[in-house]
Motif scaffolding. Structure first.
Motif, PDB file in Angstrom:
ATOM      1  N   ASP A 283       0.703  -1.303  -0.059  1.00 43.34           N
ATOM      2  CA  ASP A 283       0.071  -0.001   0.038  1.00 43.34           C
ATOM      3  C   ASP A 283       0.660   1.234  -0.003  1.00 43.34           C
ATOM      4  OD1 ASP A 283      -2.550  -1.386   2.084  1.00 43.34           O
ATOM      5  OD2 ASP A 283      -2.284  -1.593  -0.019  1.00 43.34           O
ATOM      6  N   TRP A 284       1.944   1.205   0.457  1.00 46.17           N
ATOM      7  CA  TRP A 284       2.811   2.392   0.667  1.00 46.17           C
ATOM      8  C   TRP A 284       3.319   2.641  -0.568  1.00 46.17           C
ATOM      9  CZ3 TRP A 284       7.785   1.265  -0.505  1.00 46.17           C
ATOM     10  CH2 TRP A 284       8.145  -0.190  -0.119  1.00 46.17           C
ATOM     11  N   HIS A 285       3.524   1.645  -1.473  1.00 49.76           N
ATOM     12  CA  HIS A 285       4.621   2.103  -2.502  1.00 49.76           C
ATOM     13  C   HIS A 285       4.123   2.955  -3.668  1.00 49.76           C
ATOM     14  CE1 HIS A 285       7.947   1.236  -4.983  1.00 49.76           C
ATOM     15  NE2 HIS A 285       7.276   1.028  -5.957  1.00 49.76           N
ATOM     16  N   PRO A 286       2.864   3.075  -3.919  1.00 53.61           N
ATOM     17  CA  PRO A 286       2.233   4.152  -4.772  1.00 53.61           C
ATOM     18  C   PRO A 286       2.679   5.495  -4.268  1.00 53.61           C
ATOM     19  CG  PRO A 286       0.734   2.504  -4.525  1.00 53.61           C
ATOM     20  CD  PRO A 286       1.685   2.232  -3.448  1.00 53.61           C
ATOM     21  N   SER A 287       2.744   5.800  -2.972  1.00 47.28           N
ATOM     22  CA  SER A 287       3.289   7.283  -2.715  1.00 47.28           C
ATOM     23  C   SER A 287       4.431   7.476  -2.940  1.00 47.28           C
ATOM     24  CB  SER A 287       2.850   7.345  -1.010  1.00 47.28           C
ATOM     25  OG  SER A 287       1.605   6.882  -1.000  1.00 47.28           O
ATOM     26  N   VAL A 288       5.402   6.537  -3.230  1.00 44.84           N
ATOM     27  CA  VAL A 288       7.004   6.762  -3.347  1.00 44.84           C
ATOM     28  C   VAL A 288       7.237   7.772  -4.147  1.00 44.84           C
ATOM     29  CG1 VAL A 288       9.116   5.977  -3.788  1.00 44.84           C
ATOM     30  CG2 VAL A 288       7.629   4.450  -2.430  1.00 44.84           C
ATOM     31  N   ALA A 289       6.635   7.785  -5.445  1.00 47.42           N
ATOM     32  CA  ALA A 289       6.809   8.809  -6.212  1.00 47.42           C
ATOM     33  C   ALA A 289       6.479  10.225  -5.889  1.00 47.42           C
ATOM     34  CB  ALA A 289       6.065   8.472  -7.564  1.00 47.42           C
ATOM     35  N   GLN A 290       5.362  10.528  -4.897  1.00 44.01           N
ATOM     36  CA  GLN A 290       5.240  11.529  -4.395  1.00 44.01           C
ATOM     37  C   GLN A 290       6.157  12.163  -3.296  1.00 44.01           C
ATOM     38  OE1 GLN A 290       2.110   9.393  -5.084  1.00 44.01           O
ATOM     39  NE2 GLN A 290       2.500  10.213  -7.172  1.00 44.01           N
ATOM     40  N   LEU A 291       6.692  11.370  -2.756  1.00 43.15           N
ATOM     41  CA  LEU A 291       7.370  11.642  -1.517  1.00 43.15           C
ATOM     42  C   LEU A 291       8.970  12.217  -1.759  1.00 43.15           C
ATOM     43  CD1 LEU A 291       7.126   8.309   0.824  1.00 43.15           C
ATOM     44  CD2 LEU A 291       5.940  10.698   0.793  1.00 43.15           C
ATOM     45  N   ARG A 292       9.159  13.236  -1.002  1.00 46.01           N
ATOM     46  CA  ARG A 292      10.565  13.749  -1.012  1.00 46.01           C
ATOM     47  C   ARG A 292      11.506  13.023  -0.315  1.00 46.01           C
ATOM     48  NH1 ARG A 292      10.537  19.776  -1.003  1.00 46.01           N
ATOM     49  NH2 ARG A 292      12.824  19.325  -0.380  1.00 46.01           N
ATOM     50  N   PRO A 293      12.488  12.603  -1.117  1.00 41.26           N
ATOM     51  CA  PRO A 293      13.525  11.966  -0.284  1.00 41.26           C
ATOM     52  C   PRO A 293      13.884  12.559   1.005  1.00 41.26           C
ATOM     53  CG  PRO A 293      14.256  11.835  -2.653  1.00 41.26           C
ATOM     54  CD  PRO A 293      12.889  12.835  -2.471  1.00 41.26           C
TER      55      PRO A 293
END
Length: 556
Positions: A283-293
């Motif tokens: 569930d968390w992975h789709p948000s990776v693209a939107q997360l600032r490192p």
């Protein structure tokens, strides 16, 4: 891609991932092995991150170092061989890799048995090559004990007569990528000219083996890697062991031969192999693209990094018993102001019994800060009184802090190793936090954190932003999305989103999706929702590594 190939007299094939599929047993055996790394004394032999070939290898190494099992993406995609895994983990340490292979064999014995052709029609393809005057062989790291049984079982056993030479990993003294296996196979069939031999395999290790043996190599792209993967895997690598040719299936392999000479009895073409279904990440992975490192990671303390639930619930119950005396009973929220019907049930129970509902204490899922938020809503003065008297009672019980998960400290060490600044933001008073920090299951964790901001260090506690602001001020950083706040409560999420930093909700309580939707409705009244949800520290560490990958790019 095809170069420097002449019609061969001998083709040597890898076994798993090229001729056959034994993925289930292989990954099960690898997972057991990784859990044995300490017992096998292999941890000191693990490679250093700076020695890895690319970012993906570094992610694998860091993940295994912390969690002693494979990254969930690897398990889901099932594209990488155990030999490549061992090459990443142990580099050029042949002794460590031999130990790992031997332990793997012991584990594989528990799981092996199911074997099938890697693609349809392999028997007919092999017969075509044999009819065209080419000798066939197998060179595999699989032990003879397993290879013979799998060869008997696959495709009804009719492959057994096709091979002139078979060499297994436990027969030549060294496992691939050592060249000895291929050289010994050539000697057994009397071939001296290395250009007369092709080695066909599905892994980077296979291609390195061929290069070391000075024989042409054909990469069987069983995993259907794309062009970008090949560039990162071979072309950019300083050892330059890229294959002479790449084929996606056995029809393309036969096409190679037809450019060099005639084939006898070529079978009908099979339908092209289809790439695997797109992997649906956690569930968390789709948000990776939107997360600032992250440039800074701040953690909540209780129920995120450590478990102090027993002391916390004892202190809350003691304080609830004093609600009449503290004049807090009349300040409980009304039904109109409750966030949800479930919250109102807790308020009603406290009003009637002056203690927490037994189910709350049995489930151990809700923090005292969230309890106070449920009971008092936006009444900050009432919450300050409650926190103050909680502290008085907590003093009777505190002292025992346990890691919330067994490998939390390894994640914290991993963050230090990659140079990530780390801190703690907690509503716990400093008096208790300092004592617990120095004694987490008998260990002092103070060295993991560059900053800690406690509930009594600022005028207002979470969900207000004072503590987060003070933390970033100490790093001379602004409140921004490259600051991550990791916490287990709605209070933590409200604080993070109000401050404008990235909210990582640590779902240690294992709430299901309907309940997460309930506590984070995203409504006008309750707009704050986490940017990402992780269910454990394994997922959190994978998230950190994925975002570092995004920040660093695909090269070094």
């Amino acid at each position: 891609m095809s170069e420097k190939l002449s019609f061969p007299k001998l083709i040597l094939f890898d076994w798993h991932g090229t001729l056959v599929n034994t993925l289930d047993a292989m990954y099960q055996a690898v997972e057991v092995l990784l859990d044995q790394l300490e017992d096998l004394d292999l941890v000191p032999s693990m490679s250093r991150e700076m020695e890895t070939r690319n970012i993906d290898d570094e992610k694998l190494l860091r993940y295994v170092r912390v969690f002693r099992h494979l990254h969930p993406k690897i398990l889901a995609e099932r594209r990488i061989s155990r030999t490549d895994i061992f090459d990443v983990l142990f580099g050029d340490d042949e002794q460590a890799k031999n130990t790992a292979h031997q332990a793997y064999n012991e584990n594989y014995r528990q799981f092996f048995g199911k074997v099938k052709p890697f693609q349809a029609g392999i028997y007919e393809y092999l017969c075509c090559l044999k009819a065209s005057g080419i000798q066939l062989g197998i060179a595999t790291n699989r032990s003879r004990e397993f290879l013979d049984k799998e060869l008997e079982r696959v495709d009804g056993g009719r492959w057994q007569s096709l091979f002139e030479v078979i060499l297994c990993g436990n027969e030549t003294g060294h496992y691939k990528p050592a060249a000895g296996m291929l050289i010994e196979a050539m000697a057994r069939v009397g071939i001296k000219n290395h250009e007369d031999v092709w080695y066909v395999g599905d892994s980077q290790s296979d291609m390195l083996t061929a290069r070391r043996a000075a024989v042409p190599s054909v990469f069987y792209n069983g995993a259907l890697w794309d062009e970008a993967w090949f560039k990162g895997a071979f072309v950019d690598h300083q050892m330059h062991y890229e294959p002479n040719a790449i084929v996606d299936d056995f029809d393309q392999l036969l096409d190679l031969f037809e450019t060099l000479g005639a084939l006898q009895q070529r079978p009908s073409r099979q339908p092209p192999r289809e790439p695997p279904e797109p992997h649906i990440e956690p569930d968390w992975h789709p948000s990776v693209a939107q997360l600032r490192p992250p440039s800074l990671i701040l953690f909540d303390w209780h129920a995120t990094l450590v478990d102090t639930l027993d002391a916390m619930y004892h202190a809350v119950d003691d304080m609830l018993a004093e609600f009449e005396e503290l004049e807090l009973m009349q300040r409980l929220v009304t039904e109109d102001n409750a966030k949800s019907p479930e919250d109102m049930k807790l308020v009603t129970h406290v009003r009637q019994y002056k203690q927490l509902h037994p189910k709350i204490k049995a489930d151990r899922k809700i923090s005292r800060t969230d309890i106070f938020e449920v009971l008092f809503g936006e009444d900050d003065a009432a919450k300050r009184v409650a926190h103050g008297h909680f502290t008085r009672h907590y003093r009777k019980y505190y002292g025992t802090a346990l890691p919330f998960e067994s490998r939390v400290r390894y994640v914290l060490q991993g963050l230090l190793d990659i140079g990530m600044p780390v801190g703690v933001i907690t509503n716990r008073d400093r008096e208790f936090f300092i004592a617990e920090l120095a004694n987490v299951n008998g260990e002092d964790w103070s060295g993991f954190f560059q900053v800690s901001i406690c509930g009594d260090d600022t005028e207002k506690r979470k969900p207000h932003t004072d503590q987060l602001q003070k933390a970033v001020d100490m790093f001379d950083m602004p409140l921004a999305e490259d600051v991550w706040y990791v916490g287990d409560s709605t209070t933590d999420t409200i604080a993070a989103k109000t401050a404008g930093v990235t909210s990582v909700f640590f779902n240690g309580a294992q709430w299901d999706q309907p309940w997460l939707n309930t506590i984070f409705p995203g409504s006008a009244r309750y707009p704050h929702k986490p940017d990402v949800v992780v269910n454990d520290f394994s997922e959190f560490w994978a998230l950190v590594l994925a975002c570092r990958h995004k920040k660093q790019g695909f090269g070094r």
